[in-house]
Design a protein around this motif. Structure first.
Motif, PDB file in Angstrom:
ATOM      1  N   PHE A  17       0.786  -1.294  -0.037  1.00  0.00           N
ATOM      2  CA  PHE A  17       0.227  -0.266   0.198  1.00  0.00           C
ATOM      3  C   PHE A  17       1.147   1.373   0.145  1.00  0.00           C
ATOM      4  CE2 PHE A  17      -3.644  -2.554   1.216  1.00  0.00           C
ATOM      5  CZ  PHE A  17      -5.010  -2.423   0.280  1.00  0.00           C
ATOM      6  N   ALA A  18       1.857   1.306   0.658  1.00  0.00           N
ATOM      7  CA  ALA A  18       2.886   2.229   0.778  1.00  0.00           C
ATOM      8  C   ALA A  18       3.933   2.141  -0.516  1.00  0.00           C
ATOM      9  CB  ALA A  18       3.772   2.398   2.109  1.00  0.00           C
ATOM     10  N   LEU A  19       3.759   1.540  -1.252  1.00  0.00           N
ATOM     11  CA  LEU A  19       4.565   1.580  -2.856  1.00  0.00           C
ATOM     12  C   LEU A  19       3.688   1.974  -3.813  1.00  0.00           C
ATOM     13  CD1 LEU A  19       6.072  -1.458  -2.808  1.00  0.00           C
ATOM     14  CD2 LEU A  19       7.428   0.118  -2.461  1.00  0.00           C
ATOM     15  N   LEU A  20       2.131   1.561  -3.727  1.00  0.00           N
ATOM     16  CA  LEU A  20       1.084   2.215  -4.558  1.00  0.00           C
ATOM     17  C   LEU A  20       1.202   3.775  -3.838  1.00  0.00           C
ATOM     18  CD1 LEU A  20      -1.152   1.447  -5.879  1.00  0.00           C
ATOM     19  CD2 LEU A  20      -2.720   0.708  -4.892  1.00  0.00           C
ATOM     20  N   VAL A 195      -4.214  12.750   0.100  1.00  0.00           N
ATOM     21  CA  VAL A 195      -4.506  12.075   1.700  1.00  0.00           C
ATOM     22  C   VAL A 195      -3.842  10.239   1.370  1.00  0.00           C
ATOM     23  CG1 VAL A 195      -7.003  10.647   1.883  1.00  0.00           C
ATOM     24  CG2 VAL A 195      -6.334  12.698   0.802  1.00  0.00           C
ATOM     25  N   ALA A 196      -3.661   9.705   0.363  1.00  0.00           N
ATOM     26  CA  ALA A 196      -3.221   8.438   0.252  1.00  0.00           C
ATOM     27  C   ALA A 196      -1.783   8.492   0.640  1.00  0.00           C
ATOM     28  CB  ALA A 196      -3.433   8.076  -1.154  1.00  0.00           C
ATOM     29  N   VAL A 197      -0.716   8.914   1.126  1.00  0.00           N
ATOM     30  CA  VAL A 197       0.115   9.346   1.513  1.00  0.00           C
ATOM     31  C   VAL A 197       0.588   9.697   2.941  1.00  0.00           C
ATOM     32  CG1 VAL A 197       2.343  10.950   2.147  1.00  0.00           C
ATOM     33  CG2 VAL A 197       1.525   9.958  -0.536  1.00  0.00           C
ATOM     34  N   ILE A 198      -0.629  10.331   3.677  1.00  0.00           N
ATOM     35  CA  ILE A 198      -1.325  10.451   5.058  1.00  0.00           C
ATOM     36  C   ILE A 198      -1.356   8.696   5.656  1.00  0.00           C
ATOM     37  CG2 ILE A 198      -2.314  11.331   6.926  1.00  0.00           C
ATOM     38  CD1 ILE A 198      -2.664  13.744   4.972  1.00  0.00           C
ATOM     39  N   ILE A 199      -2.503   8.410   4.959  1.00  0.00           N
ATOM     40  CA  ILE A 199      -3.007   6.863   5.610  1.00  0.00           C
ATOM     41  C   ILE A 199      -1.771   5.943   5.382  1.00  0.00           C
ATOM     42  CG2 ILE A 199      -4.426   5.757   5.147  1.00  0.00           C
ATOM     43  CD1 ILE A 199      -6.322   7.592   3.813  1.00  0.00           C
ATOM     44  N   ALA A 200      -1.134   5.698   4.023  1.00  0.00           N
ATOM     45  CA  ALA A 200      -0.169   4.108   3.282  1.00  0.00           C
ATOM     46  C   ALA A 200       1.292   4.407   4.008  1.00  0.00           C
ATOM     47  CB  ALA A 200      -0.559   4.124   2.329  1.00  0.00           C
ATOM     48  N   VAL A 201       1.900   6.069   3.895  1.00  0.00           N
ATOM     49  CA  VAL A 201       3.202   5.521   3.467  1.00  0.00           C
ATOM     50  C   VAL A 201       3.525   5.952   5.454  1.00  0.00           C
ATOM     51  CG1 VAL A 201       5.151   6.728   3.206  1.00  0.00           C
ATOM     52  CG2 VAL A 201       3.441   6.105   1.241  1.00  0.00           C
ATOM     53  N   PRO A 202       4.912   4.714   5.758  1.00  0.00           N
ATOM     54  CA  PRO A 202       4.476   4.668   7.093  1.00  0.00           C
ATOM     55  C   PRO A 202       6.361   6.224   7.626  1.00  0.00           C
ATOM     56  CG  PRO A 202       5.873   3.666   5.930  1.00  0.00           C
ATOM     57  CD  PRO A 202       5.060   3.820   5.264  1.00  0.00           C
ATOM     58  N   PHE A 203       5.952   6.268   8.379  1.00  0.00           N
ATOM     59  CA  PHE A 203       7.535   7.398   8.574  1.00  0.00           C
ATOM     60  C   PHE A 203       8.383   6.384   8.639  1.00  0.00           C
ATOM     61  CE2 PHE A 203      10.993   8.962  12.044  1.00  0.00           C
ATOM     62  CZ  PHE A 203       9.965   9.800  11.581  1.00  0.00           C
ATOM     63  N   GLN A 204       9.411   7.575   7.857  1.00  0.00           N
ATOM     64  CA  GLN A 204      10.656   7.249   8.130  1.00  0.00           C
ATOM     65  C   GLN A 204      12.349   8.981   7.926  1.00  0.00           C
ATOM     66  OE1 GLN A 204      12.058   6.062   4.539  1.00  0.00           O
ATOM     67  NE2 GLN A 204      11.073   3.733   4.585  1.00  0.00           N
ATOM     68  N   ALA A 205      12.134   8.232   9.183  1.00  0.00           N
ATOM     69  CA  ALA A 205      13.139   9.713   9.609  1.00  0.00           C
ATOM     70  C   ALA A 205      14.205  10.032   8.598  1.00  0.00           C
ATOM     71  CB  ALA A 205      14.325   9.342  10.538  1.00  0.00           C
ATOM     72  N   GLY A 206      14.757  11.257   8.267  1.00  0.00           N
ATOM     73  CA  GLY A 206      15.308  12.590   7.620  1.00  0.00           C
ATOM     74  C   GLY A 206      16.857  11.525   7.837  1.00  0.00           C
ATOM     75  N   ASN A 207      17.831  12.522   7.343  1.00  0.00           N
ATOM     76  CA  ASN A 207      19.000  11.790   7.615  1.00  0.00           C
ATOM     77  C   ASN A 207      19.545  13.242   8.707  1.00  0.00           C
ATOM     78  OD1 ASN A 207      21.872  11.683   7.897  1.00  0.00           O
ATOM     79  ND2 ASN A 207      22.290  11.917   5.872  1.00  0.00           N
ATOM     80  N   PRO A 208      19.836  12.670  10.009  1.00  0.00           N
ATOM     81  CA  PRO A 208      20.185  13.837  10.894  1.00  0.00           C
ATOM     82  C   PRO A 208      21.272  14.219  10.494  1.00  0.00           C
ATOM     83  CG  PRO A 208      20.198  11.305  11.617  1.00  0.00           C
ATOM     84  CD  PRO A 208      19.799  11.574  10.454  1.00  0.00           C
ATOM     85  N   GLY A 209      22.045  13.707  10.270  1.00  0.00           N
ATOM     86  CA  GLY A 209      24.265  14.247   9.619  1.00  0.00           C
ATOM     87  C   GLY A 209      23.998  14.999   8.473  1.00  0.00           C
TER      88      GLY A 209
END
Length: 424
Positions: A17-20, A195-209
């Motif tokens: 779903f996230a990839l979609l 809307v789809a990204v809000i629902i389906a894509v999980p949290f991923q952190a950016g690059n803190p460095g």
């Protein structure tokens, strides 16, 4: 099993779903980028009525600037946004980019004059490369090790499928209801993706460095510049043809205007097949994949140049041109990610800067030969020349790799413009 950057495992269904959702964004971007090609005469007649009445060819060539403006917006926005926002959480950045897409596309549909629409198309393009770059990094993490190019291909599949379904259908809608309705439809696709990204894509952190300075170090590497030039020059072959596909179909092949969406479907099918084949082969060998698809591109452009006046020649030619160009995209993106070392956010986005330089270059040079009265086959020869130069650049970049290996240098992609070998 793929996991979030927080360590939480994701189910296969959640990953799909996230990839979609990410691919849906590519679908909307494909629609906003390419729908102008099929509606070129409609845009010219509405935005430049006086010029169109006296010289349709000159009006079509000038409206081609809308395509170049979009391409230049990608070139400016991709590295700037990717470098500046590399530390942002990736989902948050994707949502901000999609909101900007939606608003700028609405403006493109509503503004009254050619000059204002030109500016709106430039602004609408600014998030393009950053979206694909960040979405590709998210997809690569979701796919897991050893599948980077396939992750890139999944995100790009939205763009290629748009050329099968979205661009032809929205082109047909624009021919019937007007080009402004077509762009409002594209804006609705961006809102749906938000809307789809809000629902389906999980949290991923950016690059803190990550810092802008570190990301911009990619520009100090000779091999990064060569990879960018391969995409920019080589990919111009597609856009020299694609920008003027509507008048090519009508004026050269002699088909009615309603055949244009059907030809766009064929281009899109080629791009869809090429994207997935290119992604799979690039994971095996970037070098062999690049050589193979440049060879197909050259053969396809020659075929199209000599047989575009026939229906079979037109359809086979545009299918192969679209397929070869689309296969090169994940190949070049993987190459950029290889040669950029730690500057991964900007590397993932720079591919789209390069390809859209090719878009602008192909559209502009194609317009030059059309405006000179050389006809609508002439842009195909322009595309052939650009692709030949792309091959020369590909040979050069891999020759540098071979030379470095012969010298025993253990950093195959790290030569700096200032002559220093960067650490691996």
């Amino acid at each position: 099993m793929p996991s979030l950057s927080t360590g939480t495992a994701l189910s296969p269904v959640r990953v799909r779903f996230a990839l979609l959702a990410l691919a849906l964004g590519g679908f909307a971007i494909g629609a906003t980028e390419f729908v102008a090609m099929g509606l070129l005469p409609n845009l010219a007649a509405d935005l430049l009525p006086g010029l169109y009445a006296s010289s349709p060819d000159a009006a079509n060539a000038q409206v081609g600037w809308l395509i170049s403006a979009y391409a230049l917006g990608v070139v400016v926005g991709a590295p700037t946004i990717a470098a500046a926002a590399a530390r942002w959480p990736r989902k948050k950045l994707l949502l901000a980019l999609l909101a900007a897409f939606t608003l700028a596309t609405i403006a493109s549909a509503l503004l009254p004059s050619f000059g204002l629409v030109l500016v709106a198309r430039f602004v609408a393009a600014l998030p393009h490369g950053a979206y694909f770059g960040i979405a590709s990094l998210v997809a690569a993490e979701l796919m897991g090790p050893g599948k980077r190019a396939r992750g890139v291909a999944i995100v790009l599949s939205g763009l290629t499928i748009a050329n099968v379904i979205g661009v032809p259908s929205i082109t047909w809608l624009g021919q019937i209801a007007g080009w402004r309705i077509a762009y409002l439809t594209v804006a609705a696709l961006f809102a749906l993706t938000f809307v789809a990204v809000i629902i389906a894509v999980p949290f991923q952190a950016g690059n803190p460095g990550a810092t802008m300075r570190n990301e911009l170090r990619a520009f100090s590497r000779l091999q990064v510049w060569l990879a960018l030039l391969i995409g920019a020059v080589g990919f111009g072959g597609l856009f020299a043809v694609y920008t003027y596909v509507a008048p090519l179909v009508i004026e050269v092949t002699g088909l009615p205007a309603l055949a244009v969406p059907l030809v766009l479907v064929v281009v899109g099918l080629g791009m869809t097949v090429g994207n997935f084949v290119g992604g799979a082969l690039a994971d095996r060998s970037v070098r062999r994949s690049m050589y193979l698809f440049f060879a197909v591109m050259l053969a396809a452009l020659l075929l199209l140049a000599f047989s575009a006046h026939t229906l079979a020649g037109l359809l086979i030619g545009v299918f192969l041109v679209g397929g070869a160009a689309s296969a090169l995209s994940p190949t070049i993106q993987t190459r950029l990610m290889d040669v950029a070392h730690d500057s991964q956010s900007i590397a993932a986005a720079l591919n789209h800067s390069a390809l859209n330089i090719g878009n602008a270059l192909g559209a502009y040079l194609g317009g030059v030969v059309v405006a000179a009265g050389l006809g609508y086959v002439a842009p195909i020869w322009v595309g052939l020349g650009l692709s030949v130069l792309g091959v020369v650049l590909a040979v050069t970049t891999f020759a540098i790799d071979r030379n470095r290996r012969r010298r025993g240098v253990d950093v195959p992609y790290g030569t700096q413009l200032i002559g220093v070998i960067s650490p691996s």
